[in-house]
Write an enzyme that holds these catalytic residues in place. Structure first.
Site, PDB file in Angstrom:
ATOM      1  N   ASP A 101     -24.124 -36.174  19.361  1.00 42.35           N
ATOM      2  CA  ASP A 101     -24.445 -35.123  18.381  1.00 42.35           C
ATOM      3  C   ASP A 101     -25.294 -35.779  17.305  1.00 42.35           C
ATOM      4  O   ASP A 101     -24.791 -36.563  16.503  1.00 42.35           O
ATOM      5  CB  ASP A 101     -23.160 -34.570  17.746  1.00 42.35           C
ATOM      6  CG  ASP A 101     -22.346 -33.744  18.720  1.00 42.35           C
ATOM      7  OD1 ASP A 101     -22.785 -32.642  19.050  1.00 42.35           O
ATOM      8  OD2 ASP A 101     -21.265 -34.210  19.132  1.00 42.35           O
ATOM      9  N   LYS A 204     -27.429 -24.423  19.839  1.00 47.06           N
ATOM     10  CA  LYS A 204     -26.015 -24.071  19.664  1.00 47.06           C
ATOM     11  C   LYS A 204     -25.809 -23.308  18.357  1.00 47.06           C
ATOM     12  O   LYS A 204     -26.650 -23.387  17.473  1.00 47.06           O
ATOM     13  CB  LYS A 204     -25.165 -25.342  19.695  1.00 47.06           C
ATOM     14  CG  LYS A 204     -25.483 -26.370  18.593  1.00 47.06           C
ATOM     15  CD  LYS A 204     -24.699 -27.662  18.803  1.00 47.06           C
ATOM     16  CE  LYS A 204     -24.907 -28.611  17.637  1.00 47.06           C
ATOM     17  NZ  LYS A 204     -24.237 -29.906  17.832  1.00 47.06           N
ATOM     18  N   HIS A 217     -12.804 -26.247  15.622  1.00 47.72           N
ATOM     19  CA  HIS A 217     -12.176 -27.550  15.875  1.00 47.72           C
ATOM     20  C   HIS A 217     -10.666 -27.440  15.640  1.00 47.72           C
ATOM     21  O   HIS A 217      -9.868 -28.064  16.323  1.00 47.72           O
ATOM     22  CB  HIS A 217     -12.717 -28.629  14.917  1.00 47.72           C
ATOM     23  CG  HIS A 217     -14.094 -29.097  15.244  1.00 47.72           C
ATOM     24  ND1 HIS A 217     -15.212 -28.427  14.827  1.00 47.72           N
ATOM     25  CD2 HIS A 217     -14.533 -30.173  15.947  1.00 47.72           C
ATOM     26  CE1 HIS A 217     -16.286 -29.077  15.250  1.00 47.72           C
ATOM     27  NE2 HIS A 217     -15.893 -30.132  15.943  1.00 47.72           N
ATOM     28  N   ASP A 285     -18.820 -26.019  24.264  1.00 44.50           N
ATOM     29  CA  ASP A 285     -18.442 -26.904  23.175  1.00 44.50           C
ATOM     30  C   ASP A 285     -17.207 -27.651  23.680  1.00 44.50           C
ATOM     31  O   ASP A 285     -16.678 -27.320  24.760  1.00 44.50           O
ATOM     32  CB  ASP A 285     -18.140 -26.091  21.907  1.00 44.50           C
ATOM     33  CG  ASP A 285     -18.426 -26.883  20.629  1.00 44.50           C
ATOM     34  OD1 ASP A 285     -18.440 -28.131  20.689  1.00 44.50           O
ATOM     35  OD2 ASP A 285     -18.623 -26.258  19.571  1.00 44.50           O
TER      36      ASP A 285
END
Length: 362
Positions: A101, A204, A217, A285
């Site tokens: 990332d 994204k 998350h 993801d």
């Protein structure tokens, strides 16, 4: 007529070729896994997994959730270049997808303390720069990624900055703005710069995370009352250019009243592929994020993700040290789903074919 016959032969040839490869090796191509280690000798578990299961992709992190005093995968420029070289040597085609990332701002894995530039600006600051500076900035980023063997950047973010209470996108300055055409233009410049050094990208987080309040998350995030259809626009504008699309774990009752986006056939196949016309690789993801792991078991998650139309299944092995999942477990679980008929082999072959198409761009 001859053209039709040739196309049919080509399709059947590809299909037969995929069929000729062991099921577990086709499944292996669909997996992107995280692992612990700054080296990858022939005896290492990750190298064995790449060889045994034809693992398609790995994701690298600098932060080590198990031992904060040690790096997970990234310690220095020289070490990282050696690691990626060793990983590629374990793969049969030398086209293992090695991802990080690297957006800029808070989200950049190649940090200054490891000897990298480490000061790439966040998206909201990039919008204040002129065209030449933007091109220079992102070209420098792609050059740095490529120099250490990273060939897949899980960026850019094309979420629209439409909710000022959003901590994960707006709060971190990860969006290029509210206007989808402006966002698509900046994302396009990012993609071009990455391609200049042979780095693949992923736009994204489909179908839009900019309107959300929560963080996937940590747990379940419902965007039903906040999400706007305009959030789809960057994907429509970039559908021909995007190497891959990453799907978020947001729940949106307007699109699917049962499943979050990453596990939703209505979101991925019906909306992204059929309605918007995107036919490339779709990556999830991290499937270990709270939004998924707190509600679905591993087997159910994999079944739903594959049947929804996801091609690359991301298991970061990063968020919870107690929940590390091995490549063997992933391959065997998916194989059992195929054997039981809960997942069709056609789904596996389709994903495999798309991933091979993506790797041809390397």
């Amino acid at each position: 007529m001859i053209k039709k016959v040739l196309l049919l032969c080509l399709f059947l040839g590809t299909y037969t070729w995929a069929q000729g490869l062991a099921l577990e090796k086709r499944i292996g191509q669909m997996l992107m896994v995280g692992f612990h280690g700054t080296h990858a000798s022939k005896e290492s578990q990750i190298c064995k997994d790449i060889e045994t299961y034809n693992l398609g992709a790995v994701i690298l992190f600098d932060y080590n959730p198990v031992d904060k005093t040690k790096p997970k995968n990234i310690a220095s420029k020289e070490q990282l270049a050696r690691l990626t070289q060793d990983l590629q040597a374990c793969s049969s085609d030398g086209k293992l997808l090695i991802a990080v990332d690297q957006e800029g701002g808070k989200v950049q894995r190649l940090k200054r303390r490891y000897g990298f530039y480490g000061q790439f600006p966040k998206a909201s600051d990039v919008t204040k720069m002129d065209q030449n500076s933007i091109k220079e900035t992102y070209t420098k980023m792609s050059e740095e990624l490529s120099s250490v063997g990273i060939n897949y950047d899980l960026a850019p973010v094309v979420d629209l900055d439409i909710n000022r209470k959003n901590h994960v996108i707006h709060g971190l300055g990860r969006s290029f703005g509210k206007d989808p055409e402006v966002v698509a233009a900046y994302a396009s410049a990012f993609i071009d710069a990455m391609h200049s050094h042979g780095v693949l990208t992923s736009i994204k987080h489909f179908p839009g995370h900019g309107s959300s309040v929560g963080d996937t998350h940590k747990g379940f995030v419902d965007v039903t009352n906040l999400w706007q259809e305009v959030e789809l626009e960057p994907y429509r504008l970039l559908k021909e250019k995007a190497d891959t699309v990453m799907v978020a774990h947001v729940f949106n009752q307007k699109i699917d009243a049962t499943y979050p986006a990453s596990l939703s056939y209505k979101t991925i196949t019906k909306l992204l592929r059929w309605k918007l016309g995107y036919h490339g690789v779709v990556i999830t993801d991290d499937l270990q994020m709270g939004a998924i792991s707190q509600k679905y078991g591993l087997k159910n998650t994999l079944r739903l993700a594959i049947n929804a139309g996801d091609d690359i299944l991301l298991i970061g092995n990063q968020l919870d040290p107690k929940k590390t999942v091995t490549t063997q477990t992933l391959v065997e679980t998916i194989s059992s789903l195929v054997q039981s008929g809960e997942v069709t082999e056609e789904h596996i072959n389709r994903a495999y074919k798309r991933i091979q198409g993506l790797k041809k761009r390397l």
